[in-house]
Write an enzyme that holds these catalytic residues in place. Structure first.
Site, mmCIF file in Angstrom:
data_model
loop_
_atom_site.group_PDB
_atom_site.id
_atom_site.type_symbol
_atom_site.label_atom_id
_atom_site.label_comp_id
_atom_site.label_asym_id
_atom_site.label_seq_id
_atom_site.Cartn_x
_atom_site.Cartn_y
_atom_site.Cartn_z
ATOM 1 N N GLU A 430 47.481 64.019 -66.806
ATOM 2 C CA GLU A 430 47.104 64.962 -67.876
ATOM 3 C C GLU A 430 48.145 65.506 -68.283
ATOM 4 O O GLU A 430 48.022 66.497 -68.302
ATOM 5 C CB GLU A 430 45.892 66.275 -67.052
ATOM 6 N N GLY A 431 49.080 64.776 -67.758
ATOM 7 C CA GLY A 431 51.142 65.531 -68.072
ATOM 8 C C GLY A 431 51.747 65.841 -66.745
ATOM 9 O O GLY A 431 51.127 66.796 -65.973
#
EC number: 1.3.8.-
Length: 625
Positions: A430-431
């Site tokens: 998610e990053g």
């Protein structure tokens, strides 16, 4: 299968099932709006200007008593299912979630938690989604599978899909009949999403796109029926030139030309399905473009930004269980004729775990509460901060728990080593936390830059009035001015027992705003290349948001008389003091000439290592001759 048949063993279970079914009916009878567009200004962005925006933050967001009663009834059967039906050890060992477990997850409605009711989902608010996430986090593989399906896999359809796309795809996705996956990462493009090579070429008759390329590390890649896929497409620019831009597509496995590799053998979250997905001449109807042609990068960022906040509540749920388990061990395990719980260094670890859980939980529910407000703000920075803080706290706290447990924590007979393995991925997906820190800092600095443009131009040009005003401000600051941003002086905002911590927050925010102006003046647009500076800016902001969240939450707990609110006061004040001094140090590091600033040394050391691609110091046993 009936929605709650899995709980129908015995009278008690039947009663629980009936209650849960009533709750589900109430959920589906009530319409809840899922916000899909950004409107008012972000709380976090205002911190870059040295302001504390109280609206939506003080007092701490609350759900109605009716909603609370409903969600609590829903929580019971869900906890029962995860405690009694989910075998996390087996899932980890076999590397997959059993088919019957997946079927029960579907029957519980967990594949459509935030899908609007008109498309067959539960349509729960962000806050309710976060609450259920606490329970689902009892098994990391299930958490990741469900999150990949709805937090990113189908989220694009909810956010930017047209009515036809929503009606066609969401009902089967919300029931779990179809499973979704999010296909962005490629072998040569990880964090640099804009560099993807997968290509979609418009057919001559302009009726479909031909999709070719490969995606890697795709969660649910081997299970999914529906893929949100990002590919380069040719777009005619405003000047008539043709440019490659990213476009998002809804792709069905039944379109053909889609294959996937074998499931990856992973360190953690081993029961989730992660694999490569390949597209070879896959024909995608033009009707399946998600959003606008060429608008895929924005779609991808909106999807990723929208769901990160829930990691805070999920990790908090995991940590609460971990604290309970390790506390039982520490209170019964004896060493030197004393329980482990009597030793200061063990007590310190429990204080740390409780503090981290309290802060991330406060940040997550503050963010979800803001998202659920009408005309809700842009919370992309806040959600990213929750993700960074909670993922790093998870890794730290599980490691500390293993230290308490000693050898037992290292054994596969117990769940703790699995929790450590499962936690590591949180800092990556998610990053990555490095990319998110840059996002947090640059997004806020961009906002501040727009507001402060004229002032910075005046300072650069030597405008006498502006320069003298700035000198006067710095002089007042150096003399130790009293900072009042409306928290510590207003007992209606922050409770007096938290007043000193509120003052520390105000002081940090004030000087942070001053420092932001100095950084913009010093670097200008080149600040995008100053990653060590940006990291410190992000770290300060994360601390400021955490301080805000705990002060707001603890003040509410005191005023309404929640049990153990004195414990909350301890945790809030402890965190605020620690964060305050961390911020002071980071602020001093942002001064180019401060002795705390080691940026040049860091760059030089790394440059020398990377030139040789090795550790270059001589061995301590070597001689010069």
């Amino acid at each position: 299968m009936s929605g709650y048949v899995l709980f129908s063993r015995g009278a008690t279970a039947a009663a629980a099932a009936a209650r849960a079914s009533r709750v589900l009916r109430v959920f589906t009878e009530r319409r809840r709006t899922l916000h899909t567009s950004l409107q008012s200004c972000s709380f976090a962005k205002e911190l870059f200007l040295g302001h504390i925006q109280q609206k939506g933050v003080f007092p701490f967001p609350e759900v109605s008593q009716e909603e609370l009663s409903e969600i609590n009834q829903f929580v019971g059967p869900l906890e029962k299912f995860f405690n009694e039906e989910v075998d996390s050890r087996k899932i980890d060992q076999e590397g997959k979630i059993p088919a019957d477990t997946l079927a029960k997850l579907k029957s519980l409605g967990l594949f459509g938690i935030q899908v609007p009711e008109e498309y067959g989902g539960l349509g729960l608010s962000n806050t309710m989604y976060a609450r259920l996430g606490e329970i689902i986090s009892m098994d990391a593989s299930i958490t990741v599978t469900l999150a990949a399906h709805q937090a990113i896999g189908l989220k694009g359809i909810i956010l930017v899909g047209n009515e036809e796309q929503k009606a066609k795809y969401l009902p089967k996705l919300s029931s779990g009949e179809h499973i979704a996956a999010f296909c962005l990462t490629e072998p040569a493009s990880g964090s640099d999403a804009a560099s993807i090579q997968t290509r979609a070429t418009l057919s001559e008759d302009k009726k479909y796109f031909v999709l070719n390329g490969s995606k890697v590390w795709i969660t649910n890649g081997g299970l999914a029926n529906i893929f949100t896929v990002f590919a380069k497409t040719e777009v005619v620019d405003s000047d008539g030139s043709i440019k490659d831009k990213m476009t998002a597509f809804i792709v069905e496995r039944d379109f053909g030309g889609i294959t996937n590799g074998k499931p990856e053998d992973k360190l953690g979250i081993r029961g989730s399905n992660t694999c490569e997905v390949h597209f070879e001449n896959t024909r995608v109807p033009v009707e399946n473009v998600l959003g606008e042609v060429g608008g895929g990068f924005k779609v991808a960022m909106n999807i990723l930004n929208s769901g990160r906040f829930s990691m805070g509540s999920a990790v908090a749920g995991m940590l609460k269980k971990l604290i309970e388990q390790t506390a039982e061990y520490a209170c019964t395990r004896k060493q030197f004729n004393r329980n482990l719980s009597e030793f200061g260094l063990i007590q310190e670890k429990f204080a740390l775990m409780a503090q981290k859980a309290y802060v991330m939980e406060s940040m997550a529910y503050l963010t979800s509460g803001m998202l659920d407000q009408p005309g809700f703000p842009d919370c992309s920075i806040e959600a990213a901060m929750v993700k960074v803080f909670s993922s790093e706290a998870a890794w730290q706290c599980v490691s500390e728990a293993l230290q308490i447990l000693g050898g037992s924590g290292y054994m596969k007979d117990y769940p703790y080593e699995r929790m450590l393995r499962d936690a590591r991925i949180l800092l990556i997906f998610e990053g990555t936390n490095e990319i998110l820190r840059l996002f947090i800092a640059l997004t806020g600095l961009q906002h501040a830059g727009r507001i402060l443009t004229s002032r910075i131009k005046e300072l650069k040009s030597g405008n006498v009035t502006t320069v003298m005003e700035t000198i006067g401000r710095k002089l007042r600051d150096s003399l130790g001015r009293t900072v009042d941003l409306g928290l510590s002086s207003n007992i209606a905002v922050v409770h007096p027992s938290l007043g000193d911590s509120a003052n520390k927050l105000e002081e940090n925010v004030h000087y942070f705003g001053r420092t932001v102006e100095t950084l913009l003046l010093r670097f200008g647009k080149t600040i995008v290349e100053e990653q060590l500076v940006l990291k410190r800016v992000a770290n300060i902001l994360i601390n400021l948001y955490g301080m805000t969240a705990v002060l707001s939450r603890a003040s509410r707990s005191i005023r309404i008389g929640l049990k153990n609110h004195d414990h909350e006061i301890l945790l809030a004040n402890m965190f605020c003091v620690e964060a305050y001094f961390q911020n002071l140090f980071s602020l001093s590091q942002l001064d180019k000439y401060a002795p705390e600033n080691l940026d040049e040394q860091i760059k030089k050391v790394s440059q020398q290592i990377l030139e040789k691609r090795a550790y270059i110091c001589a061995h301590p046993l070597d001689r010069a001759s």
